[in-house]
Design a protein around this motif. Structure first.
Motif, PDB file in Angstrom:
ATOM      1  N   MET A 194       0.407  -1.412   0.263  1.00 16.54           N
ATOM      2  CA  MET A 194      -0.019  -0.127   0.082  1.00 16.54           C
ATOM      3  C   MET A 194       0.812   1.107  -0.083  1.00 16.54           C
ATOM      4  O   MET A 194       2.321   1.135   0.542  1.00 16.54           O
ATOM      5  CB  MET A 194      -1.175   0.336   0.986  1.00 16.54           C
ATOM      6  CG  MET A 194      -0.057   0.529   2.528  1.00 16.54           C
ATOM      7  SD  MET A 194      -1.456   0.537   3.874  1.00 16.54           S
ATOM      8  CE  MET A 194      -1.780   2.744   3.131  1.00 16.54           C
ATOM      9  N   VAL A 195       0.881   2.367  -0.326  1.00 18.95           N
ATOM     10  CA  VAL A 195       0.547   3.683  -0.487  1.00 18.95           C
ATOM     11  C   VAL A 195       0.363   4.114   0.478  1.00 18.95           C
ATOM     12  O   VAL A 195      -0.601   4.187   0.955  1.00 18.95           O
ATOM     13  CB  VAL A 195       1.514   4.093  -1.884  1.00 18.95           C
ATOM     14  CG1 VAL A 195       1.900   3.483  -2.469  1.00 18.95           C
ATOM     15  CG2 VAL A 195      -0.123   3.919  -2.470  1.00 18.95           C
ATOM     16  N   PHE A 200       6.455   4.360   1.296  1.00 18.08           N
ATOM     17  CA  PHE A 200       6.703   6.208   1.915  1.00 18.08           C
ATOM     18  C   PHE A 200       6.435   7.077   0.716  1.00 18.08           C
ATOM     19  O   PHE A 200       6.675   8.077   1.035  1.00 18.08           O
ATOM     20  CB  PHE A 200       7.650   6.439   2.610  1.00 18.08           C
ATOM     21  CG  PHE A 200       7.597   5.105   4.072  1.00 18.08           C
ATOM     22  CD1 PHE A 200       6.170   5.147   4.940  1.00 18.08           C
ATOM     23  CD2 PHE A 200       8.426   4.196   4.588  1.00 18.08           C
ATOM     24  CE1 PHE A 200       5.604   4.150   5.982  1.00 18.08           C
ATOM     25  CE2 PHE A 200       8.326   3.833   5.973  1.00 18.08           C
ATOM     26  CZ  PHE A 200       7.018   3.722   6.388  1.00 18.08           C
ATOM     27  N   GLU A 201       7.939   6.326  -0.261  1.00 19.25           N
ATOM     28  CA  GLU A 201       7.563   7.748  -1.205  1.00 19.25           C
ATOM     29  C   GLU A 201       8.199   8.557  -0.740  1.00 19.25           C
ATOM     30  O   GLU A 201       8.691   9.190  -0.705  1.00 19.25           O
ATOM     31  CB  GLU A 201       6.619   7.361  -1.591  1.00 19.25           C
ATOM     32  CG  GLU A 201       6.739   8.091  -3.524  1.00 19.25           C
ATOM     33  CD  GLU A 201       7.418   7.490  -4.547  1.00 19.25           C
ATOM     34  OE1 GLU A 201       7.795   6.673  -5.178  1.00 19.25           O
ATOM     35  OE2 GLU A 201       6.360   6.911  -5.222  1.00 19.25           O
ATOM     36  N   ASN A 203      11.370  12.987   8.048  1.00 17.40           N
ATOM     37  CA  ASN A 203      10.159  12.984   8.105  1.00 17.40           C
ATOM     38  C   ASN A 203      10.688  11.413   7.524  1.00 17.40           C
ATOM     39  O   ASN A 203       9.785  10.132   7.447  1.00 17.40           O
ATOM     40  CB  ASN A 203       9.805  13.569   6.886  1.00 17.40           C
ATOM     41  CG  ASN A 203       9.240  14.627   6.726  1.00 17.40           C
ATOM     42  OD1 ASN A 203       8.655  15.100   7.648  1.00 17.40           O
ATOM     43  ND2 ASN A 203       8.787  15.511   5.920  1.00 17.40           N
ATOM     44  N   ILE A 204      11.838  10.331   6.979  1.00 21.96           N
ATOM     45  CA  ILE A 204      11.384   9.371   6.525  1.00 21.96           C
ATOM     46  C   ILE A 204      11.841   8.600   7.851  1.00 21.96           C
ATOM     47  O   ILE A 204      10.539   7.670   8.257  1.00 21.96           O
ATOM     48  CB  ILE A 204      12.325   8.766   5.775  1.00 21.96           C
ATOM     49  CG1 ILE A 204      13.207   9.347   4.891  1.00 21.96           C
ATOM     50  CG2 ILE A 204      13.035   7.079   5.471  1.00 21.96           C
ATOM     51  CD1 ILE A 204      14.286   9.143   3.494  1.00 21.96           C
ATOM     52  N   GLY A 216       4.723   3.905  10.237  1.00 20.63           N
ATOM     53  CA  GLY A 216       4.202   2.649   9.474  1.00 20.63           C
ATOM     54  C   GLY A 216       4.481   1.570  10.678  1.00 20.63           C
ATOM     55  O   GLY A 216       3.062   0.310  10.515  1.00 20.63           O
ATOM     56  N   MET A 217       5.186   1.480  11.824  1.00 23.68           N
ATOM     57  CA  MET A 217       5.343   0.346  12.370  1.00 23.68           C
ATOM     58  C   MET A 217       4.246   0.617  13.256  1.00 23.68           C
ATOM     59  O   MET A 217       3.802  -0.426  13.807  1.00 23.68           O
ATOM     60  CB  MET A 217       6.761   0.145  12.804  1.00 23.68           C
ATOM     61  CG  MET A 217       7.892  -0.075  11.778  1.00 23.68           C
ATOM     62  SD  MET A 217       9.253  -0.254  11.850  1.00 23.68           S
ATOM     63  CE  MET A 217       9.427   0.765  13.022  1.00 23.68           C
TER      64      MET A 217
END
Length: 320
Positions: free
Chosen positions: A153-154, A193-194, A203-204, A211-212
């Motif tokens: 998923m994005v 994440f793009e 941000n990453i 996400g985790m």
């Protein structure tokens, strides 16, 4: 040990709480991160270690076709290649998965059969993610109903960059529910994440933790559809995140760099990053993948060269 959701219940209680948590993560030393990634990229691997790394990399590939011109014939050919990457050498490992659009899942499943190759499907209005939640969940539901073993998923990058972290969190949670099947099993969830659109390393790191804690089984760099995709620094940062997350929670999360990884030399560099950062527990295709298509051909040519001493050239392998 508590579940991931319960362990972070306070952090996800409200938008402001989630913002405090994510912005409370340590800042990223960009210079140090890039220097470490560059230093690890200079490691030299020879002979038997190189042969092992090439086979390991082949086994970690999500062999991918995500084009508007995809046809059932192309997907069947890709599935056959995933099962037997080198038809002249049946000792060649199969790839981890084939990754396709939801409408091609049934064709891919029929092709790979019981070979052990999984079928992954991109969903949630890939690659932009610009759709209403009910549309995204229907996209996931279609893929799971067709037999997808994994869903990529994005995230809604617009919401993330606007600081609407709880919206992103709740979408991931909803997609994870949509991955469940009637028989109680579920497709594994990879969250993309793009990273090329997230602008900063901070941000990453925040996206990785978001996400985790939302329940991702994998965190994935990119769609492969933008200018900047997987890089050693952004993958190193995500590997640090999954390492630290397991230390804190006991839960292991996979990592998938995708896009721009085309050569055996590139793949080996990423495997060194995995081993030296997250550790050998992640050197397995259950926990690390390459999202790639052309990478497999180069790995096959290098594998043949190691076996025969001759470099066969690109005509030796099929064109995807």
């Amino acid at each position: 040990m508590p579940t991931t959701a319960s362990a972070f219940a306070d952090a996800t209680a409200s938008d402001s709480a989630l913002r405090r948590f994510l912005h409370g993560l340590p800042g990223v030393d960009a210079v140090g991160l890039e220097a470490r990634a560059a230093a690890l990229g200079t490691r030299s691997i020879k002979t038997t270690a190189k042969a092992y790394a090439i086979d390991l990399a082949i086994s970690m590939i999500d062999l991918t076709t995500l084009e508007g011109a995809d046809t059932p014939g192309k997907v069947r050919a890709l599935g056959a290649k995933a099962v037997h990457p080198d038809p002249t050498d049946r000792t060649t490992p199969r790839t981890a998965a084939v990754c396709v659009y939801p409408d091609m899942v049934a064709t891919a499943k029929e092709t790979v059969g019981d070979s052990g190759v999984l079928v992954a499907s991109v969903a949630t209005a890939f690659p932009a993610g610009r759709a209403a939640l009910d549309v995204k969940l229907a996209d996931v539901g279609d893929a799971v109903a067709a037999g997808a073993d994994e869903i990529d998923m994005v995230i809604d990058r617009g919401a993330f960059l606007a600081g609407k972290y709880l919206k992103v969190y709740e979408e991931i949670r909803a997609v994870k529910v949509a991955c469940e099947r009637a028989d109680g099993t579920r497709a594994r969830l990879k969250v993309i994440f793009e990273t090329g659109e997230l602008s900063t390393y901070d941000n990453i790191r925040r996206a990785s933790w978001l996400g985790m804690i939302a329940g991702a089984d994998f965190i994935k760099t990119s769609t492969g559809k933008v200018g900047v995709n997987a890089t050693p620094p952004n993958t190193l940062l995500m590997l640090e995140a999954v390492r630290d997350f397991r230390l804190q929670t006991g839960v292991q999360i996979g990592v998938k760099p995708a896009g721009g990884i085309r050569t055996s030399k590139d793949a080996v560099k990423f495997l060194v990053l995995v081993n030296e950062t997250a550790g050998p527990d992640w050197l397995d295709n259950h926990w690390f993948r390459f999202g790639a298509s052309s990478l497999l051909n180069d790995l096959l040519m290098q594998r043949q060269k190691l076996a025969t001493g001759r470099y066969s050239g690109p005509d030796y392998v099929t064109v995807d």
